[in-house]
Enzyme design. Structure first.
Site, PDB file in Angstrom:
ATOM      1  N   GLU A  25       1.392   0.411   4.557  1.00 54.35           N
ATOM      2  CA  GLU A  25       1.693   1.797   4.197  1.00 54.35           C
ATOM      3  C   GLU A  25       3.100   2.218   4.638  1.00 54.35           C
ATOM      4  O   GLU A  25       3.499   1.973   5.778  1.00 54.35           O
ATOM      5  CB  GLU A  25       0.656   2.725   4.832  1.00 54.35           C
ATOM      6  CG  GLU A  25       0.888   4.199   4.587  1.00 54.35           C
ATOM      7  CD  GLU A  25       0.808   4.573   3.114  1.00 54.35           C
ATOM      8  OE1 GLU A  25       1.767   5.187   2.604  1.00 54.35           O
ATOM      9  OE2 GLU A  25      -0.215   4.241   2.465  1.00 54.35           O
ATOM     10  N   GLY A  26       3.825   2.848   3.719  1.00 54.69           N
ATOM     11  CA  GLY A  26       5.152   3.369   4.042  1.00 54.69           C
ATOM     12  C   GLY A  26       6.111   2.309   4.529  1.00 54.69           C
ATOM     13  O   GLY A  26       6.827   2.506   5.503  1.00 54.69           O
TER      14      GLY A  26
ATOM     15  N   GLU B 168       0.798  -1.223   0.000  1.00 55.63           N
ATOM     16  CA  GLU B 168       0.000   0.000   0.000  1.00 55.63           C
ATOM     17  C   GLU B 168       0.836   1.281   0.000  1.00 55.63           C
ATOM     18  O   GLU B 168       1.835   1.394   0.717  1.00 55.63           O
ATOM     19  CB  GLU B 168      -0.895   0.009   1.243  1.00 55.63           C
ATOM     20  CG  GLU B 168      -1.735   1.262   1.415  1.00 55.63           C
ATOM     21  CD  GLU B 168      -2.531   1.230   2.714  1.00 55.63           C
ATOM     22  OE1 GLU B 168      -3.517   1.976   2.806  1.00 55.63           O
ATOM     23  OE2 GLU B 168      -2.168   0.469   3.630  1.00 55.63           O
ATOM     24  N   CYS B 169       0.416   2.226  -0.820  1.00 57.34           N
ATOM     25  CA  CYS B 169       0.970   3.581  -0.834  1.00 57.34           C
ATOM     26  C   CYS B 169      -0.176   4.507  -1.208  1.00 57.34           C
ATOM     27  O   CYS B 169      -0.390   4.795  -2.384  1.00 57.34           O
ATOM     28  CB  CYS B 169       2.120   3.696  -1.841  1.00 57.34           C
ATOM     29  SG  CYS B 169       2.783   5.372  -1.977  1.00 57.34           S
TER      30      CYS B 169
ATOM     31  N   SER C 289       7.489  -7.190 -10.656  1.00 55.16           N
ATOM     32  CA  SER C 289       8.150  -6.654  -9.474  1.00 55.16           C
ATOM     33  C   SER C 289       9.641  -6.569  -9.717  1.00 55.16           C
ATOM     34  O   SER C 289      10.243  -7.481 -10.304  1.00 55.16           O
ATOM     35  CB  SER C 289       7.879  -7.545  -8.251  1.00 55.16           C
ATOM     36  OG  SER C 289       8.605  -7.083  -7.124  1.00 55.16           O
TER      37      SER C 289
ATOM     38  N   ASP D  29      12.814  -0.688   6.856  1.00 53.86           N
ATOM     39  CA  ASP D  29      11.682  -1.421   6.299  1.00 53.86           C
ATOM     40  C   ASP D  29      11.120  -2.328   7.369  1.00 53.86           C
ATOM     41  O   ASP D  29      11.873  -2.967   8.099  1.00 53.86           O
ATOM     42  CB  ASP D  29      12.165  -2.245   5.095  1.00 53.86           C
ATOM     43  CG  ASP D  29      11.050  -2.721   4.185  1.00 53.86           C
ATOM     44  OD1 ASP D  29      10.007  -3.135   4.713  1.00 53.86           O
ATOM     45  OD2 ASP D  29      11.234  -2.693   2.962  1.00 53.86           O
TER      46      ASP D  29
ATOM     47  N   LYS E 254      10.977  -9.352  -2.372  1.00 47.08           N
ATOM     48  CA  LYS E 254       9.753 -10.066  -2.736  1.00 47.08           C
ATOM     49  C   LYS E 254      10.077 -11.298  -3.572  1.00 47.08           C
ATOM     50  O   LYS E 254       9.507 -12.378  -3.347  1.00 47.08           O
ATOM     51  CB  LYS E 254       8.816  -9.130  -3.508  1.00 47.08           C
ATOM     52  CG  LYS E 254       8.215  -8.024  -2.660  1.00 47.08           C
ATOM     53  CD  LYS E 254       7.324  -7.099  -3.490  1.00 47.08           C
ATOM     54  CE  LYS E 254       6.752  -5.985  -2.640  1.00 47.08           C
ATOM     55  NZ  LYS E 254       5.924  -5.036  -3.421  1.00 47.08           N
TER      56      LYS E 254
ATOM     57  N   ARG F 239       8.356  -4.525   6.594  1.00 41.73           N
ATOM     58  CA  ARG F 239       7.343  -5.331   5.909  1.00 41.73           C
ATOM     59  C   ARG F 239       7.548  -6.834   6.058  1.00 41.73           C
ATOM     60  O   ARG F 239       6.615  -7.604   5.965  1.00 41.73           O
ATOM     61  CB  ARG F 239       7.315  -4.967   4.418  1.00 41.73           C
ATOM     62  CG  ARG F 239       6.702  -3.631   4.138  1.00 41.73           C
ATOM     63  CD  ARG F 239       6.812  -3.265   2.679  1.00 41.73           C
ATOM     64  NE  ARG F 239       8.183  -2.989   2.282  1.00 41.73           N
ATOM     65  CZ  ARG F 239       8.552  -2.635   1.056  1.00 41.73           C
ATOM     66  NH1 ARG F 239       7.636  -2.531   0.112  1.00 41.73           N
ATOM     67  NH2 ARG F 239       9.809  -2.377   0.776  1.00 41.73           N
TER      68      ARG F 239
END
Length: 430
Positions: A310-311, A267-268, A374, A350, A379, A352
């Site tokens: 987000e972020g 998400e962004c 990507s 990060d 990822k 995530r």
């Protein structure tokens, strides 16, 4: 001519900076087998191996591969049973739980019991229900550590799917076929929302932590005493989940010959929704949806998974502070300082932890991705580490990239992101 010289200078500078930062084997080519995940060459550069500020000398935490037969003995079926029995830490409601609590108090309704009731009106979307009910789809479910694979039929549910039509201005030029792209230029999709239920014994080693370390860390930031009870093994974190958008009939995924295009997108909201052009998030999302739709029109299945991170899971407050630091620094915004500002402000770069991401792909039974939209090395390595073959990776095309997005992309490519253009230059040098 001036523009061509400027682009050439940028590529040469990027190539030189990347080679300085990545002494030794390239991180892009140092990916691992289907069962082992490598650590990052740059501690703190990704959520898989965050190192705190000032701890550069310490060894990064190495994420482990998603074990197909978890040694913990606590499997996805146990998660499902504990959710049904109400034996879990956290609160049903996730990032909306506080609002639900206030609403319950004002309405005088026991929402915890209310949500256990299922009605005939909320029928299960046939293509998803048939896909997940197939034993072939369930072959890799023992890898899943972040949600209940049977959440669609649970009481209360943690997964739901429905049909939708997408009206996206940038994609009005897609070929109309009457089935996937309608005469109105709307795109038909099936979407599936997933809320998390973390299997703590299985998730801990994937994050490079002991189970006790994971429990202590989560307790510190949630104050939930149930996390310290070793008998409680499932946790509903107060975070947003993910949504899977499929294009074409998802049931085709059961056929290993089906062409599959995938984008896993974090998400962004500034870019994805409001069109902010400091990053390439919306352009990549739009490009990936285009690729997914065209794959479906060729008879395959396109999959776009949208994660609420987000972020980089640091949030918008930190994100906006970083934006200001980048813009106001001496010398202006530049790629070699891109990650420095995030770490200086957030303490990490990060949050995530991409080793958690492939669970949604394993849930759908995907074992091969023909086209992965990507450039992210984290990822890619997480997907390969989850036992999924990636046949091809697709960069974001140049015509989608504005000058204002260059700093972000150059910094990420230099830190290890995949780039066909840079790899071609490296091959030519040899």
């Amino acid at each position: 001519l001036a523009q061509g010289i400027s682009q050439l200078s940028r590529k040469l500078l990027l190539s030189r900076w990347a080679s300085e930062r990545m002494s030794g084997p390239s991180r892009r080519t140092n990916f691992l087998s289907n069962h082992v995940l490598a650590g990052c060459a740059d501690p703190g550069a990704c959520g898989a191996c965050n190192s705190p500020r000032g701890a550069r000398g310490s060894s990064p935490l190495l994420p482990l591969a998603c074990a197909n037969d978890p040694a913990t003995g606590y499997r996805w079926k146990d998660v499902h049973e504990d959710l049904e029995a109400g034996n879990y830490a956290g609160v049903y409601g996730w990032d909306h739980a506080a609002y639900w609590g206030i609403s319950e108090a004002k309405a005088g309704v026991d929402l915890k019991e209310w949500y256990k009731t299922r009605t005939e009106a909320e029928f299960y979307l046939p293509e998803f229900k048939e896909l997940v009910d197939d034993p072939k789809t369930q072959r890799d479910w023992d890898r899943i550590a972040t949600f209940d694979p049977m959440g669609m039929v649970a009481h209360p549910p943690t997964i739901a799917a429905c049909k939708a039509k997408l009206d996206i201005p940038e994609l009005k030029d897609l070929r109309v076929d009457g089935e996937i792209v309608l005469p109105s230029s709307e795109i038909v999709t099936s979407k599936c929302a997933i809320s998390y239920a973390w299997n703590l014994p299985l998730l801990a080693p994937r994050l490079g932590l002991s189970e006790d370390e994971l429990r202590q860390a989560l307790h510190k930031f949630s104050k939930d005493p149930d996390l310290l009870n070793p008998k409680v093994k499932t946790f509903l974190p107060a975070v947003g989940g993910c949504t899977i958008y499929t294009f074409g009939d998802a049931r085709k995924l059961r056929d290993e010959q089906t062409e599959v295009t995938v984008r896993v997108h974090d998400e962004c909201i500034g870019s994805d929704v409001f069109g902010s052009d400091i990053c390439s998030c919306r352009p990549y999302l739009i490009f990936a949806i285009r690729e997914a739709v065209e794959c479906a029109q060729r008879g395959g299945v396109g999959v776009v998974i949208y994660f609420r991170k987000e972020g980089r899971s640091l949030g918008e407050v930190i994100k906006f502070r970083v934006y200001n630091a980048r813009i106001n620094q001496e010398g202006g915004d530049r790629p070699e300082m891109y990650f420095h500002h995030t770490e200086a402000i957030a303490g990490i770069r990060d949050a995530r932890f991409q080793t958690m991401m492939p669970d949604a792909l394993n849930w759908m039974g995907i074992r091969r991705i023909d086209c992965l939209c990507s450039m992210s090395n984290e990822k890619y390595e997480a997907i390969v580490g989850a036992g999924i073959k990636v046949m091809k990776r697709i960069d974001l095309p140049e015509n989608y990239i504005k000058d204002s997005m260059r700093v972000e992309l150059d910094a990420k490519i230099a830190s290890g992101y995949h780039s066909d253009a840079l790899e071609k230059e490296e091959k030519n040098k040899k």
